[in-house]
Design an enzyme around this catalytic site. Sequence first.
Site, PDB file in Angstrom:
ATOM      1  N   LYS A 191      43.397  31.008  31.670  1.00 32.85           N
ATOM      2  CA  LYS A 191      44.556  30.379  32.592  1.00 32.85           C
ATOM      3  C   LYS A 191      44.195  30.274  34.048  1.00 32.85           C
ATOM      4  O   LYS A 191      44.186  31.625  34.501  1.00 32.85           O
ATOM      5  CB  LYS A 191      45.741  31.235  32.140  1.00 32.85           C
ATOM      6  CG  LYS A 191      47.209  30.667  32.517  1.00 32.85           C
ATOM      7  CD  LYS A 191      48.142  31.649  32.892  1.00 32.85           C
ATOM      8  CE  LYS A 191      48.279  32.192  34.354  1.00 32.85           C
ATOM      9  NZ  LYS A 191      48.112  31.086  35.430  1.00 32.85           N
ATOM     10  N   GLU A 265      40.026  42.519  39.074  1.00 35.05           N
ATOM     11  CA  GLU A 265      39.340  42.047  40.607  1.00 35.05           C
ATOM     12  C   GLU A 265      40.421  41.894  41.442  1.00 35.05           C
ATOM     13  O   GLU A 265      41.061  40.673  41.521  1.00 35.05           O
ATOM     14  CB  GLU A 265      38.195  41.057  40.287  1.00 35.05           C
ATOM     15  CG  GLU A 265      37.070  41.217  39.558  1.00 35.05           C
ATOM     16  CD  GLU A 265      36.140  42.119  40.169  1.00 35.05           C
ATOM     17  OE1 GLU A 265      36.249  42.684  41.407  1.00 35.05           O
ATOM     18  OE2 GLU A 265      35.006  42.688  39.319  1.00 35.05           O
ATOM     19  N   CYS A 301      38.830  37.422  49.032  1.00 32.76           N
ATOM     20  CA  CYS A 301      39.005  38.890  48.562  1.00 32.76           C
ATOM     21  C   CYS A 301      38.430  39.718  49.636  1.00 32.76           C
ATOM     22  O   CYS A 301      38.613  40.788  50.255  1.00 32.76           O
ATOM     23  CB  CYS A 301      38.783  39.266  47.455  1.00 32.76           C
ATOM     24  SG  CYS A 301      37.446  38.952  46.730  1.00 32.76           S
ATOM     25  N   GLU A 401      46.998  43.135  53.082  1.00 35.41           N
ATOM     26  CA  GLU A 401      46.042  41.991  52.674  1.00 35.41           C
ATOM     27  C   GLU A 401      46.762  40.744  53.141  1.00 35.41           C
ATOM     28  O   GLU A 401      47.764  40.476  52.278  1.00 35.41           O
ATOM     29  CB  GLU A 401      45.621  41.998  51.385  1.00 35.41           C
ATOM     30  CG  GLU A 401      44.641  40.758  51.338  1.00 35.41           C
ATOM     31  CD  GLU A 401      44.400  40.547  49.783  1.00 35.41           C
ATOM     32  OE1 GLU A 401      45.191  40.435  48.833  1.00 35.41           O
ATOM     33  OE2 GLU A 401      43.076  40.285  49.435  1.00 35.41           O
TER      34      GLU A 401
HETATM   35  P1  NAD Z   1      48.229  35.982  41.938  1.00 32.97           P
HETATM   36  O1  NAD Z   1      47.998  37.450  41.595  1.00 32.97           O
HETATM   37  O2  NAD Z   1      49.397  35.779  42.712  1.00 32.97           O
HETATM   38  O3  NAD Z   1      47.704  34.993  40.905  1.00 32.97           O
HETATM   39  C1  NAD Z   1      46.588  35.450  40.018  1.00 32.97           C
HETATM   40  C2  NAD Z   1      46.856  35.037  38.604  1.00 32.97           C
HETATM   41  O4  NAD Z   1      47.790  35.628  37.941  1.00 32.97           O
HETATM   42  C3  NAD Z   1      47.405  33.435  38.630  1.00 32.97           C
HETATM   43  O5  NAD Z   1      46.899  32.964  37.702  1.00 32.97           O
HETATM   44  C4  NAD Z   1      48.962  33.418  38.296  1.00 32.97           C
HETATM   45  O6  NAD Z   1      49.569  32.679  37.547  1.00 32.97           O
HETATM   46  C5  NAD Z   1      48.908  34.879  37.283  1.00 32.97           C
HETATM   47  N1  NAD Z   1      49.992  35.581  37.101  1.00 32.97           N
HETATM   48  C6  NAD Z   1      51.204  35.498  37.908  1.00 32.97           C
HETATM   49  N2  NAD Z   1      52.180  36.385  37.312  1.00 32.97           N
HETATM   50  C7  NAD Z   1      51.708  37.256  36.272  1.00 32.97           C
HETATM   51  C8  NAD Z   1      51.962  38.025  35.542  1.00 32.97           C
HETATM   52  N3  NAD Z   1      53.195  38.490  35.545  1.00 32.97           N
HETATM   53  N4  NAD Z   1      51.249  38.301  34.383  1.00 32.97           N
HETATM   54  C9  NAD Z   1      49.988  37.822  34.376  1.00 32.97           C
HETATM   55  N5  NAD Z   1      49.455  36.880  35.181  1.00 32.97           N
HETATM   56  C10 NAD Z   1      50.138  36.475  36.098  1.00 32.97           C
HETATM   57  O7  NAD Z   1      46.860  36.045  43.025  1.00 32.97           O
HETATM   58  P2  NAD Z   1      46.529  34.461  43.846  1.00 32.97           P
HETATM   59  O8  NAD Z   1      47.420  34.383  44.955  1.00 32.97           O
HETATM   60  O9  NAD Z   1      45.993  33.494  43.043  1.00 32.97           O
HETATM   61  O10 NAD Z   1      44.903  34.965  44.495  1.00 32.97           O
HETATM   62  C11 NAD Z   1      44.843  35.725  45.658  1.00 32.97           C
HETATM   63  C12 NAD Z   1      44.688  37.280  45.401  1.00 32.97           C
HETATM   64  O11 NAD Z   1      43.626  37.513  44.618  1.00 32.97           O
HETATM   65  C13 NAD Z   1      44.246  38.167  46.708  1.00 32.97           C
HETATM   66  O12 NAD Z   1      44.842  39.265  46.351  1.00 32.97           O
HETATM   67  C14 NAD Z   1      42.906  38.226  46.452  1.00 32.97           C
HETATM   68  O13 NAD Z   1      42.264  39.413  47.274  1.00 32.97           O
HETATM   69  C15 NAD Z   1      42.550  38.455  44.991  1.00 32.97           C
HETATM   70  N6  NAD Z   1      41.196  37.883  44.984  1.00 32.97           N
HETATM   71  C16 NAD Z   1      40.339  39.060  44.251  1.00 32.97           C
HETATM   72  C17 NAD Z   1      39.060  38.595  44.174  1.00 32.97           C
HETATM   73  C18 NAD Z   1      37.938  39.920  43.500  1.00 32.97           C
HETATM   74  O14 NAD Z   1      36.898  39.619  43.114  1.00 32.97           O
HETATM   75  N7  NAD Z   1      38.397  41.089  43.994  1.00 32.97           N
HETATM   76  C19 NAD Z   1      38.502  37.319  44.045  1.00 32.97           C
HETATM   77  C20 NAD Z   1      39.425  36.375  44.471  1.00 32.97           C
HETATM   78  C21 NAD Z   1      40.899  36.725  44.608  1.00 32.97           C
END
Ligand code: NAD
Length: 498
Positions: A191, A265, A301, A401
């Site tokens: 997804k 992650e 991240c 963050e």
């Molecule tokens: P997000 O958490 O808003 O969304 C990530 C995913 O989760 C999306 O596909 C979203 O649709 C889904 N989602 C939303 N609500 C959900 C629920 N209740 N249950 C399951 N899935 C759900 O994150 P984002 O804004 O897309 O990405 C940014 C974040 O990701 C930042 O915090 C960043 O640090 C982190 N990130 C971490 C890494 C790593 O490797 N540690 C890499 C990239 C991004």
Amino acid sequence: MLSLVSTLDRLNVRPGRLFIDGQWLDWSDARFDQLNPNTNEVMTSFAEAGPRGVNLAVAAARRAFDEGPWPHLRAQDRKRLLQPIVERLYAAEEEIAQLQTLDNGIPYAFSRNSRVSAKAAADIFDHFLGWIDKINGETLPIFSSASNMQYMTFRDPVGVVAAVLPYNGPVMTFAMKVAPALACGCTVIVKPSELTNLAVSRLAQILAESDLPPGVFNLVTGGTETGAALTSHAGVDKVSFTGSPVIGEKITVASAPTMKRLSLELGGKSAALVFPDTRSVHTAAQALMGLCSTFLSGQVCTTPSRAVVHRSIMDEFLHHAQAQLRKVRFGDPFDAATTSAPMISRRHQARVLEYVESGQQQGATLLAGGRLPGGDLGNGNWVEPALFADVRNDMKIAQDEIFGPVLSVIPFDTEEEAIRIANDSEYGLAGCIYTTDVSRAFRVARAVKSGSIGVNGFASIPNAPFGGMKRSGVGREGGWSTIEAFTELKTLNFNLDA
Ligand code: NAD
């Protein structure tokens, strides 16, 4: 700007469908729009899979796993089925890079040539295919004369995997989850973020055109409802999630009743410690300000968004950081001169500006940026990169963050103080140390509580473990650590006297 409509037509992406059980399904339940972050125009719409689409996808993945043959294929046969995907990924590199640029506004030069590029994704597939015939167990020495039992371990695929992706690196995170899951013999439901579906749709098309058995790879699109349905589904054995800690927490709770395996992650607030014995203050300032202001404009991240700088070199550091800011260019992401990406949405743009406001209110000195650019750029979600001096580590801009172009520069006097500042964070993802003193580099690297740390530079690669401590996540991805994360260890006790 490159015409969006003609680009999409040419790229053969068919939005609005789900890929389930080896077929593209037209989906009429509900749809949502995807906007271009450079212009806020609607580019296209995608299907909201919702619980019904998720049920279908999980049933297909479950069948493909439980009834096989995928999990039981011989290593060579599995590798032979996956190998053509690698070649097709390399062949579609340019298209996928264009789509990723349309998705999240990353300048095309980076989408084409960086660790989040389509080429890097193909390299990741290639790397994990190499593991397929090396997923070994162990044979253990017989422990004592009390019994004559031979113990051996096997690594079995963990089962049906839900791979939930963030918006900032859709292509790279797709590869980091799908490639090892398939290599280990799992079946997968991907997804993507509801904000960035284009490049992942093209990746899915490549897998759809392969000879994988039906149900081994599935794609569902959608937002929170679809993500929640997928990650709480009883038919899912493992969730591999990259995203924010807030959603990571929700997934942890939702997956508890069925004790799913989790790889999370999550976010970061990494510190870069710049010591007075660094080889070049200029290089450190350029690198740290560059990471916060170019590429994905701090929407990464591992961004070292806290620069912890020795007081004796502070003025020099800030001088070079400001000089770096003058190199930032906004505009058409397909123009080679553009250095930076807009924020993913209006909402996120507003959130970043609130942080800039809070930094000023809490007494930090805003040396540059933190405003909206005018003119044509006003249609996109741009934020001029902000450089803050005189930051205390208890301020919101040093603790939260922000995930945007904001560098908080914090002074220190002693090595102990620098380490204390670095560790005074709820996050523990990455970090960096700038020094020429080898003993100090080793000492500080061991003392900072983060999953990864760099000395005089930082970059993650697919064959080294990567992941977070504390609120930055659970588990590691990269090389053998990923194989462990996508397999279950089974111990066989063999009675040699029977
Ligand atoms: P997000 O958490 O808003 O969304 C990530 C995913 O989760 C999306 O596909 C979203 O649709 C889904 N989602 C939303 N609500 C959900 C629920 N209740 N249950 C399951 N899935 C759900 O994150 P984002 O804004 O897309 O990405 C940014 C974040 O990701 C930042 O915090 C960043 O640090 C982190 N990130 C971490 C890494 C790593 O490797 N540690 C890499 C990239 C991004």
